[in-house]
Write a protein that holds these residues in place. Structure first.
Motif, PDB file in Angstrom:
ATOM      1  N   UNK A   1      18.860  28.555  51.132  1.00 12.04           N
ATOM      2  CA  UNK A   1      18.503  29.210  52.630  1.00 12.04           C
ATOM      3  C   UNK A   1      18.154  30.493  52.550  1.00 12.04           C
ATOM      4  N   UNK A   2      17.607  30.829  53.915  1.00 20.35           N
ATOM      5  CA  UNK A   2      17.079  32.037  53.933  1.00 20.35           C
ATOM      6  C   UNK A   2      18.393  33.151  54.286  1.00 20.35           C
ATOM      7  N   UNK A   3      18.280  34.497  53.990  1.00 20.17           N
ATOM      8  CA  UNK A   3      19.209  35.527  54.413  1.00 20.17           C
ATOM      9  C   UNK A   3      18.809  35.888  55.955  1.00 20.17           C
ATOM     10  N   UNK A   4      20.126  36.097  56.573  1.00 19.49           N
ATOM     11  CA  UNK A   4      19.991  36.417  57.990  1.00 19.49           C
ATOM     12  C   UNK A   4      19.809  37.686  57.947  1.00 19.49           C
ATOM     13  N   UNK A   5      18.421  38.044  58.505  1.00 20.49           N
ATOM     14  CA  UNK A   5      17.976  39.404  58.470  1.00 20.49           C
ATOM     15  C   UNK A   5      18.548  40.304  59.531  1.00 20.49           C
ATOM     16  N   UNK A   6      19.152  39.753  60.668  1.00 14.55           N
ATOM     17  CA  UNK A   6      20.113  40.763  61.288  1.00 14.55           C
ATOM     18  C   UNK A   6      21.268  41.125  60.662  1.00 14.55           C
ATOM     19  N   UNK A   7      22.176  40.443  59.774  1.00 14.44           N
ATOM     20  CA  UNK A   7      23.090  40.852  59.140  1.00 14.44           C
ATOM     21  C   UNK A   7      22.692  41.734  58.105  1.00 14.44           C
ATOM     22  N   UNK A   8      21.586  41.492  57.510  1.00 10.04           N
ATOM     23  CA  UNK A   8      21.107  42.202  56.348  1.00 10.04           C
ATOM     24  C   UNK A   8      20.842  43.686  57.017  1.00 10.04           C
ATOM     25  N   UNK A   9      20.259  43.571  58.294  1.00 15.60           N
ATOM     26  CA  UNK A   9      20.078  44.802  58.923  1.00 15.60           C
ATOM     27  C   UNK A   9      21.277  45.765  58.912  1.00 15.60           C
ATOM     28  N   UNK A  10      22.197  45.124  59.491  1.00 13.44           N
ATOM     29  CA  UNK A  10      23.805  45.634  60.074  1.00 13.44           C
ATOM     30  C   UNK A  10      24.243  46.561  58.622  1.00 13.44           C
ATOM     31  N   UNK A  11      24.341  45.638  57.627  1.00 11.77           N
ATOM     32  CA  UNK A  11      24.782  45.920  56.300  1.00 11.77           C
ATOM     33  C   UNK A  11      24.127  47.406  55.792  1.00 11.77           C
TER      34      UNK A  11
ATOM     35  N   UNK B   1      22.471  49.583  57.238  1.00  6.22           N
ATOM     36  CA  UNK B   1      22.677  50.616  58.049  1.00  6.22           C
ATOM     37  C   UNK B   1      23.949  51.200  58.167  1.00  6.22           C
ATOM     38  N   UNK B   2      24.981  50.377  57.885  1.00  2.28           N
ATOM     39  CA  UNK B   2      26.508  50.748  57.927  1.00  2.28           C
ATOM     40  C   UNK B   2      27.022  51.077  56.501  1.00  2.28           C
ATOM     41  N   UNK B   3      26.161  50.909  55.504  1.00  2.00           N
ATOM     42  CA  UNK B   3      26.706  51.096  54.273  1.00  2.00           C
ATOM     43  C   UNK B   3      26.569  52.553  53.984  1.00  2.00           C
ATOM     44  N   UNK B   4      27.505  53.093  53.209  1.00  2.00           N
ATOM     45  CA  UNK B   4      27.533  54.449  52.957  1.00  2.00           C
ATOM     46  C   UNK B   4      26.674  54.800  51.613  1.00  2.00           C
ATOM     47  N   UNK B   5      26.597  53.692  50.806  1.00  2.00           N
ATOM     48  CA  UNK B   5      25.938  53.758  49.544  1.00  2.00           C
ATOM     49  C   UNK B   5      24.357  53.532  49.755  1.00  2.00           C
ATOM     50  N   UNK B   6      23.870  53.202  50.812  1.00  2.00           N
ATOM     51  CA  UNK B   6      22.455  52.904  51.048  1.00  2.00           C
ATOM     52  C   UNK B   6      21.969  53.890  52.075  1.00  2.00           C
ATOM     53  N   UNK B   7      20.524  54.339  51.916  1.00  2.00           N
ATOM     54  CA  UNK B   7      19.921  55.035  52.814  1.00  2.00           C
ATOM     55  C   UNK B   7      18.548  54.269  53.285  1.00  2.00           C
ATOM     56  N   UNK B   8      18.592  54.068  54.697  1.00  2.00           N
ATOM     57  CA  UNK B   8      17.520  53.157  55.087  1.00  2.00           C
ATOM     58  C   UNK B   8      16.341  54.344  55.632  1.00  2.00           C
ATOM     59  N   UNK B   9      14.891  54.122  55.163  1.00  2.00           N
ATOM     60  CA  UNK B   9      14.062  54.899  55.408  1.00  2.00           C
ATOM     61  C   UNK B   9      12.842  54.448  56.145  1.00  2.00           C
ATOM     62  N   UNK B  10      12.480  54.810  57.118  1.00  2.00           N
ATOM     63  CA  UNK B  10      11.114  53.863  57.622  1.00  2.00           C
ATOM     64  C   UNK B  10       9.930  54.395  57.054  1.00  2.00           C
ATOM     65  N   UNK B  11       9.051  53.383  56.498  1.00  2.00           N
ATOM     66  CA  UNK B  11       7.872  53.906  55.839  1.00  2.00           C
ATOM     67  C   UNK B  11       6.546  53.833  56.890  1.00  2.00           C
ATOM     68  N   UNK B  12       6.459  52.931  57.720  1.00  2.00           N
ATOM     69  CA  UNK B  12       5.553  52.903  58.830  1.00  2.00           C
ATOM     70  C   UNK B  12       6.158  52.221  59.690  1.00  2.00           C
ATOM     71  N   UNK B  13       5.478  51.754  61.228  1.00  2.00           N
ATOM     72  CA  UNK B  13       5.774  50.951  61.770  1.00  2.00           C
ATOM     73  C   UNK B  13       6.349  49.572  61.638  1.00  2.00           C
ATOM     74  N   UNK B  14       6.080  49.139  60.380  1.00  2.00           N
ATOM     75  CA  UNK B  14       6.503  47.775  60.057  1.00  2.00           C
ATOM     76  C   UNK B  14       7.318  47.651  58.609  1.00  2.00           C
ATOM     77  N   UNK B  15       7.527  48.596  58.113  1.00  2.00           N
ATOM     78  CA  UNK B  15       8.361  48.633  56.775  1.00  2.00           C
ATOM     79  C   UNK B  15       9.237  49.530  56.612  1.00  2.00           C
TER      80      UNK B  15
END
Length: 372
Positions: free
Chosen positions: A132-142, A144-158
């Motif tokens: 089955x596929x991974x829930x993209x919204x759940x992955x997004x929340x994780x 953004x909330x995890x202190x070990x991870x840093x989310x960096x926008x690359x462009x409008x779609x990545x």
């Protein structure tokens, strides 16, 4: 994090295509000759959780697909594994890797339920791809909330998801630089040229193709990271002409549509995909005289537009819709439309320009453009 959500329809489409292509890696006789012509019943303790999407269950409507909801540890471990593979954790790649880890966890759980540890085995790529596929919204929340991870926008779609405080040593899989030894390329050329039957058909995505090649344990890939193999696949397609595409799959170059196009161009014959039955041409094929007249007419219409140019990807459509002609680049001696439009017989009419990621036809400075 639009990337996580945009990737899902693409993954579903790929899974449908795999279902239509069973048995996997089956190649029809024309391609071989080169003629042109189980994740339900998961538990939260032992494996990532599969959750159903809310939807109507009555009225004869099919149930919506289930998603895997990973834990924070699942996501962090997936990012770490991409670091080990020297692959930058872009959103689309992270979705795949988390899904793979979830499928492995399920596979091991199922084996513990029915086999001894001595008979345990790792799941095949087919097993991983059928999860089955991974829930993209759940992955997004994780992420953004995890202190070990840093989310960096690359462009409008990545985006890219990095480990805080960890050194980066990623392979640029899109780079045109070739730092691999000549012997490796010689071995690779011999290997791909020697493939036969079902072995010739590889997954169409760069990452998926590299995974399949890695699973084959080919000697000249020994010691190479998955990131390096992805880069080698990229170079093998874009520069070395060792691999090509047919119907969205990667195959040895001699079996690819590009190779057949080159043969058609050499004989100045219209191209027919080797994976499809030849069909009678519904429209007459454009000649060089047609080419000059039609391109001139198309560009005259741009004189009143703001852009003053036409995307190369639209040229064939305009020939069909406006002039009732089939523009076959191979019939005029070229394997690509962009190369055809740069022929010396068109220099006084048009030129090619690159804007962003696209190529465009513009008025030639020799011919005087709209004022000529």
């Amino acid at each position: 994090m639009a990337t996580f959500q945009k990737q899902l329809p693409q993954q579903q489409q790929q899974q449908q295509q795999r279902g239509q292509q069973r048995p996997k890696h089956q190649v029809d006789s024309r391609r071989s000759s080169g003629v042109g012509g189980a994740c339900s019943s998961l538990t939260a303790r032992e494996a990532p959780r599969a959750v159903g999407r809310p939807g109507k269950s009555g009225g004869g409507r099919a149930a919506k697909p289930s998603f895997l909801t990973p834990t924070t540890a699942d996501v962090v471990n997936s990012v770490r594994s991409l670091y080990s593979d020297k692959l930058e954790p872009f959103g689309r790649i992270l979705l795949r890797r988390v899904r793979e880890h979830c499928a492995i966890a399920l596979h091991r759980r199922q084996q513990r339920g029915g086999r001894s540890a001595t008979h345990a085995s790792e799941p095949s790529l087919d097993t991983l791809e059928s999860a089955p596929y991974v829930d993209p919204k759940a992955l997004q929340r994780i992420c953004r909330s995890c202190r070990e991870l840093q989310v960096i926008p690359i462009d409008g779609n990545e985006i890219t998801v990095l480990l805080v405080g960890e050194a980066k040593d990623f392979v640029d899989v899109s780079s045109s630089d070739d730092w691999y030894p000549a012997q490796m390329w010689s071995d690779a050329a011999a290997y791909f040229a020697g493939l036969r039957g079902e072995e010739t058909l590889l997954p169409g995505g760069r990452y998926a193709c590299a995974r399949a090649l890695q699973e084959r344990q080919i000697p000249f890939f020994e010691g190479r990271s998955l990131g390096e193999i992805c880069h080698i696949v990229q170079l093998a397609v874009s520069q070395k002409k060792l691999l090509g595409y047919i119907d969205g799959n990667i195959v040895p170059y001699s079996l690819s549509e590009e190779s057949v196009k080159e043969q058609c161009a050499a004989w100045q014959q219209p191209f027919c995909s080797p994976s499809k039955q030849p069909e009678p041409l519904a429209l007459p094929v454009a000649t060089w005289q047609d080419m000059r007249q039609c391109i001139s007419a198309i560009l005259r219409n741009t004189c009143t537009s703001e852009s003053g140019m036409v995307a190369v990807s639209n040229v064939k459509r305009l020939f069909r819709s406006r002039f009732g002609l089939d523009l076959s680049e191979t019939a005029l001696g070229y394997s690509r439309v962009s190369e055809l439009l740069q022929d010396h017989r068109l220099h006084d009419i048009c030129a090619l320009e690159v804007h962003g990621a696209g190529q465009f036809v513009v008025h030639s400075s020799i011919g005087g453009g709209c004022s000529g």
